[in-house]
Design an enzyme around this catalytic site. Sequence first.
Site, PDB file in Angstrom:
ATOM      1  N   SER A 106     -33.673   4.592   9.485  1.00 35.85           N
ATOM      2  CA  SER A 106     -32.881   4.614   8.163  1.00 35.85           C
ATOM      3  C   SER A 106     -33.116   6.249   7.551  1.00 35.85           C
ATOM      4  O   SER A 106     -32.632   6.638   6.695  1.00 35.85           O
ATOM      5  CB  SER A 106     -33.266   3.709   7.204  1.00 35.85           C
ATOM      6  OG  SER A 106     -34.675   3.542   7.181  1.00 35.85           O
ATOM      7  N   HIS A 127     -27.180   3.193  12.576  1.00 35.85           N
ATOM      8  CA  HIS A 127     -27.819   2.535  11.241  1.00 35.85           C
ATOM      9  C   HIS A 127     -27.155   1.529  10.926  1.00 35.85           C
ATOM     10  O   HIS A 127     -25.886   1.847   9.939  1.00 35.85           O
ATOM     11  CB  HIS A 127     -28.213   3.810  10.248  1.00 35.85           C
ATOM     12  CG  HIS A 127     -28.922   3.500   9.115  1.00 35.85           C
ATOM     13  ND1 HIS A 127     -28.679   3.870   7.709  1.00 35.85           N
ATOM     14  CD2 HIS A 127     -29.627   2.512   8.819  1.00 35.85           C
ATOM     15  CE1 HIS A 127     -29.555   3.422   7.017  1.00 35.85           C
ATOM     16  NE2 HIS A 127     -30.036   2.426   7.658  1.00 35.85           N
ATOM     17  N   GLU A 139     -23.719   3.279  10.178  1.00 35.19           N
ATOM     18  CA  GLU A 139     -23.857   4.925  10.163  1.00 35.19           C
ATOM     19  C   GLU A 139     -24.174   5.350  11.514  1.00 35.19           C
ATOM     20  O   GLU A 139     -25.111   5.181  12.043  1.00 35.19           O
ATOM     21  CB  GLU A 139     -24.804   5.096   8.949  1.00 35.19           C
ATOM     22  CG  GLU A 139     -24.704   6.585   8.298  1.00 35.19           C
ATOM     23  CD  GLU A 139     -25.869   6.657   7.107  1.00 35.19           C
ATOM     24  OE1 GLU A 139     -26.755   5.837   7.370  1.00 35.19           O
ATOM     25  OE2 GLU A 139     -25.604   7.319   6.132  1.00 35.19           O
ATOM     26  N   ASN A 177     -29.085   6.568   2.640  1.00 40.02           N
ATOM     27  CA  ASN A 177     -30.378   6.620   1.942  1.00 40.02           C
ATOM     28  C   ASN A 177     -30.857   7.815   1.179  1.00 40.02           C
ATOM     29  O   ASN A 177     -31.393   7.844   0.271  1.00 40.02           O
ATOM     30  CB  ASN A 177     -31.401   6.293   3.007  1.00 40.02           C
ATOM     31  CG  ASN A 177     -31.697   4.919   3.261  1.00 40.02           C
ATOM     32  OD1 ASN A 177     -31.291   4.006   2.458  1.00 40.02           O
ATOM     33  ND2 ASN A 177     -31.779   4.608   4.597  1.00 40.02           N
TER      34      ASN A 177
END
Length: 269
Positions: A106, A127, A139, A177
């Site tokens: 992440s 991801h 992602e 994130n």
Amino acid sequence: MGNGIAQVAARTGYEVILSDVKDEFLQRGLKAIDKSLQRDVDKQRLTGDEKQSIIGRINSTTSLEDLSKAAFVIEAVTEDLGVKTEIFGRLDQITPRETILASNTSSISIARLGAATRRPDKVIGMHFMNPVPVMKLVEVIRGIATSDETYEGVRALSEKLGKTALDCNDSPGFVSNRVLLPMINEAIFALYESVATRESIDGIMKLGMNHPMGPLELADFIGLDVCLAILNVLYDGLGDPKYRACPLLKRYVDAGWLGRKTGRGFYEY
Ligand code: CAA
């Protein structure tokens, strides 16, 4: 998240090997897959026979060596650079040279994971979001050495899995994130500074912004240890104090209150 990824791949028709360090973790993962597929059986989106054949395509092992014939590996171990680089080094020894080694990290640098192998051209970030069977996004993160062929392979696989692949460069926290965790951290600061109760903070974000979960509830869902690890990657990688993790988050992690998975986080489960 590994079990969610395994479930989606097996549902697409792939033969999957689910690998973990302990049999009890594998059993927990298989139980989660069973429960998740059963929802679809109950809602008549899947027959009982289809559910059984999906489960039949998932083999589990505690021996990484069993991945020796894998055409594609998606690593989803704990969010720790040392653990991940060790696994990538081992996968590099075990799997065929042409196998793509993707990481569900992440926030950790794909270039660093690639450097732990002799095939950085085959290393890439893939991801997924939790719960994997529900969330549409993958992602896709290219490291500095990732080849076009690897990138195209991952995009094609993501689409086959029914996901939408969106690209991002190899920067701490990527996009998801880098944007999500400061919001969660700010919600924790608001609780820490008694700006509002946990219910109010979450309710305001749910009703006011149309978020499916409030930020504190979402932090518990992600895992407070994972949230802290990501914030530390942002803080160290970007060198900006705005990513400093709230002391309350650190205190909860120290206490072993890691969210849903331990039965206590900002809420009790
Ligand atoms: N497996 C399969 N299906 C599931 C599921 C699971 N584990 N969890 C929920 N679902 C399905 C349900 O069956 C239901 O499907 P239908 O509407 O088609 O019938 C649908 O999802 C909604 O579920 P519920 O009604 O039970 O509950 P809900 O409406 O509260 O939704 C949720 C649950 C989908 C988790 C929703 O709360 C949500 O979207 N939350 C935010 C999730 C999020 O932000 N995820 C990203 C986290 S960040 C991350 O993962 C990456 C990182 O690096 C930290």
